[in-house]
Motif scaffolding. Structure first.
Motif, PDB file in Angstrom:
ATOM      1  N   THR A  48     -63.461 -89.247 -37.808  1.00 38.88           N
ATOM      2  CA  THR A  48     -63.948 -88.431 -36.792  1.00 38.88           C
ATOM      3  C   THR A  48     -63.383 -87.324 -36.615  1.00 38.88           C
ATOM      4  O   THR A  48     -63.560 -86.526 -35.730  1.00 38.88           O
ATOM      5  CB  THR A  48     -63.921 -89.552 -35.691  1.00 38.88           C
ATOM      6  OG1 THR A  48     -62.597 -89.751 -35.426  1.00 38.88           O
ATOM      7  CG2 THR A  48     -64.712 -90.673 -35.765  1.00 38.88           C
ATOM      8  N   SER A  49     -62.298 -87.007 -37.299  1.00 39.48           N
ATOM      9  CA  SER A  49     -61.438 -85.668 -37.216  1.00 39.48           C
ATOM     10  C   SER A  49     -61.905 -84.642 -38.035  1.00 39.48           C
ATOM     11  O   SER A  49     -61.871 -84.700 -39.264  1.00 39.48           O
ATOM     12  CB  SER A  49     -60.013 -85.858 -37.186  1.00 39.48           C
ATOM     13  OG  SER A  49     -59.247 -84.544 -36.917  1.00 39.48           O
ATOM     14  N   GLN A  50     -62.120 -83.554 -37.502  1.00 37.38           N
ATOM     15  CA  GLN A  50     -62.701 -82.393 -38.352  1.00 37.38           C
ATOM     16  C   GLN A  50     -61.664 -81.324 -38.227  1.00 37.38           C
ATOM     17  O   GLN A  50     -61.746 -80.082 -39.032  1.00 37.38           O
ATOM     18  CB  GLN A  50     -63.882 -81.952 -37.875  1.00 37.38           C
ATOM     19  CG  GLN A  50     -64.922 -82.843 -38.117  1.00 37.38           C
ATOM     20  CD  GLN A  50     -65.513 -82.794 -39.804  1.00 37.38           C
ATOM     21  OE1 GLN A  50     -65.374 -81.971 -40.548  1.00 37.38           O
ATOM     22  NE2 GLN A  50     -65.225 -84.015 -40.299  1.00 37.38           N
ATOM     23  N   ILE A  51     -60.588 -81.251 -37.550  1.00 41.56           N
ATOM     24  CA  ILE A  51     -59.644 -79.929 -37.280  1.00 41.56           C
ATOM     25  C   ILE A  51     -58.950 -79.762 -38.616  1.00 41.56           C
ATOM     26  O   ILE A  51     -59.101 -78.618 -39.044  1.00 41.56           O
ATOM     27  CB  ILE A  51     -58.639 -80.303 -36.351  1.00 41.56           C
ATOM     28  CG1 ILE A  51     -59.028 -80.284 -34.981  1.00 41.56           C
ATOM     29  CG2 ILE A  51     -57.530 -78.874 -36.345  1.00 41.56           C
ATOM     30  CD1 ILE A  51     -58.208 -80.562 -33.732  1.00 41.56           C
TER      31      ILE A  51
ATOM     32  N   ASN B 280     -55.364 -81.568 -30.785  1.00 42.23           N
ATOM     33  CA  ASN B 280     -56.615 -82.567 -30.253  1.00 42.23           C
ATOM     34  C   ASN B 280     -57.996 -81.869 -30.538  1.00 42.23           C
ATOM     35  O   ASN B 280     -58.956 -82.414 -30.534  1.00 42.23           O
ATOM     36  CB  ASN B 280     -56.220 -83.327 -29.313  1.00 42.23           C
ATOM     37  CG  ASN B 280     -55.088 -83.939 -28.819  1.00 42.23           C
ATOM     38  OD1 ASN B 280     -54.486 -84.778 -29.963  1.00 42.23           O
ATOM     39  ND2 ASN B 280     -53.977 -83.708 -27.840  1.00 42.23           N
ATOM     40  N   MET B 281     -58.138 -80.614 -30.474  1.00 38.90           N
ATOM     41  CA  MET B 281     -59.402 -80.085 -30.093  1.00 38.90           C
ATOM     42  C   MET B 281     -59.407 -78.606 -30.433  1.00 38.90           C
ATOM     43  O   MET B 281     -58.499 -78.024 -30.155  1.00 38.90           O
ATOM     44  CB  MET B 281     -60.085 -80.211 -28.820  1.00 38.90           C
ATOM     45  CG  MET B 281     -61.492 -79.662 -28.323  1.00 38.90           C
ATOM     46  SD  MET B 281     -62.125 -80.031 -26.807  1.00 38.90           S
ATOM     47  CE  MET B 281     -62.663 -81.802 -26.902  1.00 38.90           C
TER      48      MET B 281
ATOM     49  N   SER C 190     -68.762 -83.919 -33.794  1.00 43.31           N
ATOM     50  CA  SER C 190     -67.268 -84.338 -33.806  1.00 43.31           C
ATOM     51  C   SER C 190     -66.633 -84.408 -32.629  1.00 43.31           C
ATOM     52  O   SER C 190     -67.047 -83.936 -31.535  1.00 43.31           O
ATOM     53  CB  SER C 190     -66.577 -83.175 -34.597  1.00 43.31           C
ATOM     54  OG  SER C 190     -65.275 -83.341 -34.714  1.00 43.31           O
ATOM     55  N   ASN C 191     -65.635 -85.110 -32.453  1.00 43.07           N
ATOM     56  CA  ASN C 191     -64.786 -85.222 -31.418  1.00 43.07           C
ATOM     57  C   ASN C 191     -63.767 -84.260 -31.034  1.00 43.07           C
ATOM     58  O   ASN C 191     -62.986 -84.353 -30.025  1.00 43.07           O
ATOM     59  CB  ASN C 191     -63.853 -86.842 -31.086  1.00 43.07           C
ATOM     60  CG  ASN C 191     -65.072 -87.807 -31.044  1.00 43.07           C
ATOM     61  OD1 ASN C 191     -66.093 -87.725 -30.332  1.00 43.07           O
ATOM     62  ND2 ASN C 191     -65.023 -88.798 -31.532  1.00 43.07           N
ATOM     63  N   ASP C 192     -63.419 -83.412 -31.988  1.00 49.61           N
ATOM     64  CA  ASP C 192     -62.255 -82.650 -32.119  1.00 49.61           C
ATOM     65  C   ASP C 192     -62.405 -81.194 -32.481  1.00 49.61           C
ATOM     66  O   ASP C 192     -61.629 -80.212 -32.521  1.00 49.61           O
ATOM     67  CB  ASP C 192     -61.039 -83.209 -32.820  1.00 49.61           C
ATOM     68  CG  ASP C 192     -61.167 -83.338 -34.101  1.00 49.61           C
ATOM     69  OD1 ASP C 192     -62.418 -82.719 -34.588  1.00 49.61           O
ATOM     70  OD2 ASP C 192     -60.347 -83.680 -34.853  1.00 49.61           O
TER      71      ASP C 192
ATOM     72  N   GLN D 111     -55.554 -87.190 -41.390  1.00 52.05           N
ATOM     73  CA  GLN D 111     -57.169 -87.049 -40.791  1.00 52.05           C
ATOM     74  C   GLN D 111     -57.712 -88.409 -40.886  1.00 52.05           C
ATOM     75  O   GLN D 111     -57.375 -89.434 -41.273  1.00 52.05           O
ATOM     76  CB  GLN D 111     -57.695 -86.177 -41.732  1.00 52.05           C
ATOM     77  CG  GLN D 111     -58.282 -86.699 -43.039  1.00 52.05           C
ATOM     78  CD  GLN D 111     -58.991 -85.992 -43.892  1.00 52.05           C
ATOM     79  OE1 GLN D 111     -58.439 -85.124 -44.619  1.00 52.05           O
ATOM     80  NE2 GLN D 111     -60.204 -85.829 -43.857  1.00 52.05           N
ATOM     81  N   SER D 112     -58.689 -88.535 -39.892  1.00 51.39           N
ATOM     82  CA  SER D 112     -59.554 -89.812 -39.765  1.00 51.39           C
ATOM     83  C   SER D 112     -60.912 -89.382 -39.938  1.00 51.39           C
ATOM     84  O   SER D 112     -61.321 -88.205 -40.200  1.00 51.39           O
ATOM     85  CB  SER D 112     -59.283 -90.385 -38.336  1.00 51.39           C
ATOM     86  OG  SER D 112     -59.941 -89.515 -37.468  1.00 51.39           O
TER      87      SER D 112
END
Length: 735
Positions: A482-485, A696-697, A504-506, A479-480
């Protein structure tokens, strides 16, 4: 209705009966299509159906039922006999026969074939061959017409005849419930309707036996349980049969089914229960073979600490102690289970295990239940991987379904299987049959995913038995900031609400909740907003919904998405099959295992041929032949398969699919509509599985309250099996 003489059989598919005829009717020449038995020029047919306009071939009569009459005129008789239906009879021979016997021609062929030998060029043997061929054709036609009177479609009638041939009427008259076991697509209700029309009484033993067996098989198919407690089985069977009988009146039937070897009675949770003998045998074998493998591993004499250090150095990573524990379990045990959610390092662990096996010259095979899962495993590890079916070298139905078995085991020292939560009894049984004693088996999966579609509870039973080394991965790595998945997936899995408001971006959330508005928003997201935002194709966006029905259910969404993504073009080929319209370019999915479906693909410049298209396989329609009502589907792993009209019942659109059908798959973008529903379905387990399908999303659509209810609903339908019991008891059967 139309009636006419067959002027030409333009096309006939011997496998499924699809036929195109040119008829001479009182209204002139008419083209008719349908699923027919073998027909010949000169025969007179009466067809029920309707006229439909085909954009490529014009107006055609599409038949739903058929009546066949013998040719009556002498010219028609000659045309029929010389049409090619009867081998060795050409125009001259046919003319000689008809000119000799006139109107008595067919009576002579059927009842006095020896008279044919009086004609020049026809020997006694040839006369017998002609009579036999004529009788076979007549028997087929009679059987199909016989079946039609019981409201069986021509399509199904041809299928039934191809199974029983000349015995068709005999089988149905004796026991129409045999159809349930022998014919795909025929369930209890269809067989029961036929039985009623044949005069079989509602309380006949044939009917009671069929009802019990069908109920037991439905419990396995729909609930995943291989065992049914007696009370549940009897209650469900009486409801199916619509009979007032008591439990005692079914006891004798249950005893007879046990005597026949079809079912077994067992004690389960201190209650009488019943299990199909095939499941009893499979689960017993699975248990005993796994225990055997677990006890026979050889020491690899590895310097484990050095191997770990070398792997960390070459991979430029630092392994967590949880990962190290899993790697050690995999290389040190005959059977090891590694389970964890997304981002917990399963792929890294598999890579490390593979490296260590290579260092001691052990040959390892990677496999997964589905094409998508095996392809992802190959991409992640950089090593060859295949589906379990392909690894076992599937070769069609029957006892010899797989070339790899106990007599021809897999050539390897270790096997790593990913996405194990998807494996049912049937797959586990056949895989274990093909594993040599002494082979290491590493099972990798997520215990919190939905269980297998097929019957059984393999992963849960193996973990629950407590007899195999099992490592639970709890630390999240992938995970990063900016990642919430992955973060939200784990929140859902422990019963917490995901971060729906955080930028979030994803991971995105829409509060749209009116069904029509949800449908419209999904169409816009798939066709415009997400492709523009990510630079992807609409086909890279996968809608996965909890239910098939409803305005924002899978069926309705597929219609809306097809019209938006792939509307009917001016010269675009299409096939209308039932409620579905298939077009070139459509995204489609197989919804039932077809072990006999042939396919071809190119691998490294070589043509590879094989069998098998499976439940959940996704592909695209590349080509459609409207005349023969067939199509070429190219699946995501490159398999190209020809689907005839008889195969289309098992194909559906895949712009939107159910969450259950998404198991084992990973999609670039996932859209999940959550509008509420039956608590037995709308649970945490289902939402967790849906979210973890995205790479990715993720886009969640619906009321926050519905999402909250789903997360707080921990209900999981319990599956009853004997596997855990067999694992925890002494060996009582072995192989």
């Amino acid at each position: 209705m139309i009636k006419g003489e067959i002027l030409n059989v333009i096309y006939h598919n011997a496998e499924n009966g699809f036929t195109i005829l040119l008829l001479n009717t009182k209204d002139g020449e008419i083209t008719a299509t349908g699923k027919f038995p073998l027909l010949g020029i000169g025969e007179v047919v009466e067809l029920e159906g309707e006229f439909k306009f085909n954009s490529k071939y014009g107006e055609q009569f599409v038949a739903s039922s058929i009546k066949i009459e013998k040719p009556t005129s002498l010219i028609a008789m000659i045309n029929y006999l010389s049409s090619g239906l009867i081998s060795g009879v050409g125009t001259i021979t046919a003319s000689n026969i008809v000119n000799t016997f006139k109107e008595q021609t067919f009576d002579v062929i059927e009842n006095q074939p020896e008279k044919l030998a009086s004609i020049r060029g026809i020997s006694i043997k040839k006369a017998g061959d002609i009579a036999l061929a004529y009788k076979d054709i007549k028997k087929m036609q009679e059987s199909v017409m016989f079946l039609q009177q019981y409201d069986i479609s021509i399509n199904m009638a041809v299928k039934i005849y191809n199974k029983y041939k000349a015995r068709t009427q005999e089988v149905l008259n004796q026991n129409p419930y045999q159809l349930i076991e022998d014919i795909d697509g025929i369930g209890f209700k269809t067989a029961d309707t036929i039985a009623g029309k044949l005069g079989i009484s509602k309380d006949s033993e044939f009917r009671l036996r069929a009802g019990l067996v069908y109920t037991l098989s439905q419990i396995a198919e729909l609930k995943g349980s291989t065992i049914a407690k007696k009370q549940e089985l009897v209650s469900a069977t009486l409801s199916l049969l619509d009979l007032p009988q008591s439990e005692e009146e079914l006891d004798s039937v249950l005893v007879n089914l046990q005597i026949s070897g079809l079912i077994k009675k067992v004690d389960f949770e201190d209650e009488d229960a019943f299990i199909m003998t095939k499941f009893y045998s499979m689960e017993n074998y699975i248990a005993q073979k796994l225990k055997l493998l677990s006890n026979e591993q050889a020491d690899l004499h590895l310097d484990f600490d050095r191997e770990i250090s070398d792997f960390e150095l070459s991979s430029n990573i630092k392994l967590h102690e949880n990962q190290i524990e899993a790697i050690k379990a995999g290389v040190s045990n005959g059977v090891a289970i590694i389970t964890g959610g997304p981002g917990t390092g399963k792929t890294t662990i598999v890579k490390a295990i593979l490296r260590m096996f290579k260092n001691v010259n052990l040959k390892a095979i990677l496999m997964a239940p589905t094409g998508r899962a095996s392809k992802r495993l190959e991409e992640q590890t950089g090593e060859a991987a295949s589906t379990i079916h392909r690894a076992l070298e599937m070769q069609g139905k029957g006892d010899g379904m797989f070339a790899r078995n106990e007599h021809n085991p897999l050539d390897c020292d270790a096997i790593i299987v990913d996405e194990v939560s998807m494996i049912d009894d049937f797959v586990a049984f056949n895989l274990l049959k093909a594993i040599n004693r002494g082979t290491r088996l590493i099972l990798v999966g997520d215990k919190d995913q939905l269980p297998s579609v097929g019957a059984g509870n393999v992963l849960a039973d193996l973990i629950g038995s407590g007899i195999f080394t099992t490592v639970y991965l709890t630390q999240i790595f992938r995970q990063s900031e900016t990642s919430q998945i992955i973060t939200n997936a784990h929140k859902i899995n422990i019963g917490e609400m995901p971060n729906l408001q955080e930028k979030s971006n994803d991971f995105f959330y829409s509060s749209t909740c009116e069904p029509e508005e949800v449908k419209d928003e999904i169409v816009e997201l798939v066709t415009t907003r997400i492709p523009r935002f990510l630079g992807v194709s609409p086909n890279d966006v996968q809608v996965i919904a909890p239910m098939k029905a409803g305005v924002s259910g899978v069926d309705n969404l597929n219609i809306a998405l097809q019209e938006a993504i792939n509307p009917k073009g001016l010269n675009q080929a299409q096939i209308v099959h039932g409620k579905r319209t298939f077009r070139v370019g459509d995204k489609v999915m197989q919804i039932k295992n077809n072990y006999d479906q042939e396919w071809v693909k190119f691998e490294h410049g070589i043509i590879v041929r094989g069998l098998g298209v499976f439940n959940g396989d996704i592909g695209f329609i590349e080509e459609i032949n409207e005349q023969s009502q067939s199509m070429i589907v190219v699946f995501e792993d490159g398999r190209r398969a020809n689907f005839t009209i008889v195969d289309l019942d098992n194909l559906t659109h895949a712009y939107a699919i159910t969450i259950h059908k998404s198991q084992g798959s990973e999609f670039s973008v996932v859209i999940i509509p959550i509008l509420g529903g039956n608590p037995m379905l709308f649970n945490r387990n289902l939402l967790y599985t849906a979210v973890t399908r995205a790479k990715n999303m993720v886009v969640l659509i619906g009321k926050q309250n519905n999402i909250y209810k789903m997360i707080k609903n921990e209900y999981i339908q319990k599956r009853y099996t004997l596997l855990k019991t067999f694992l925890q008891t002494q060996d009582n059967l072995f192989i």
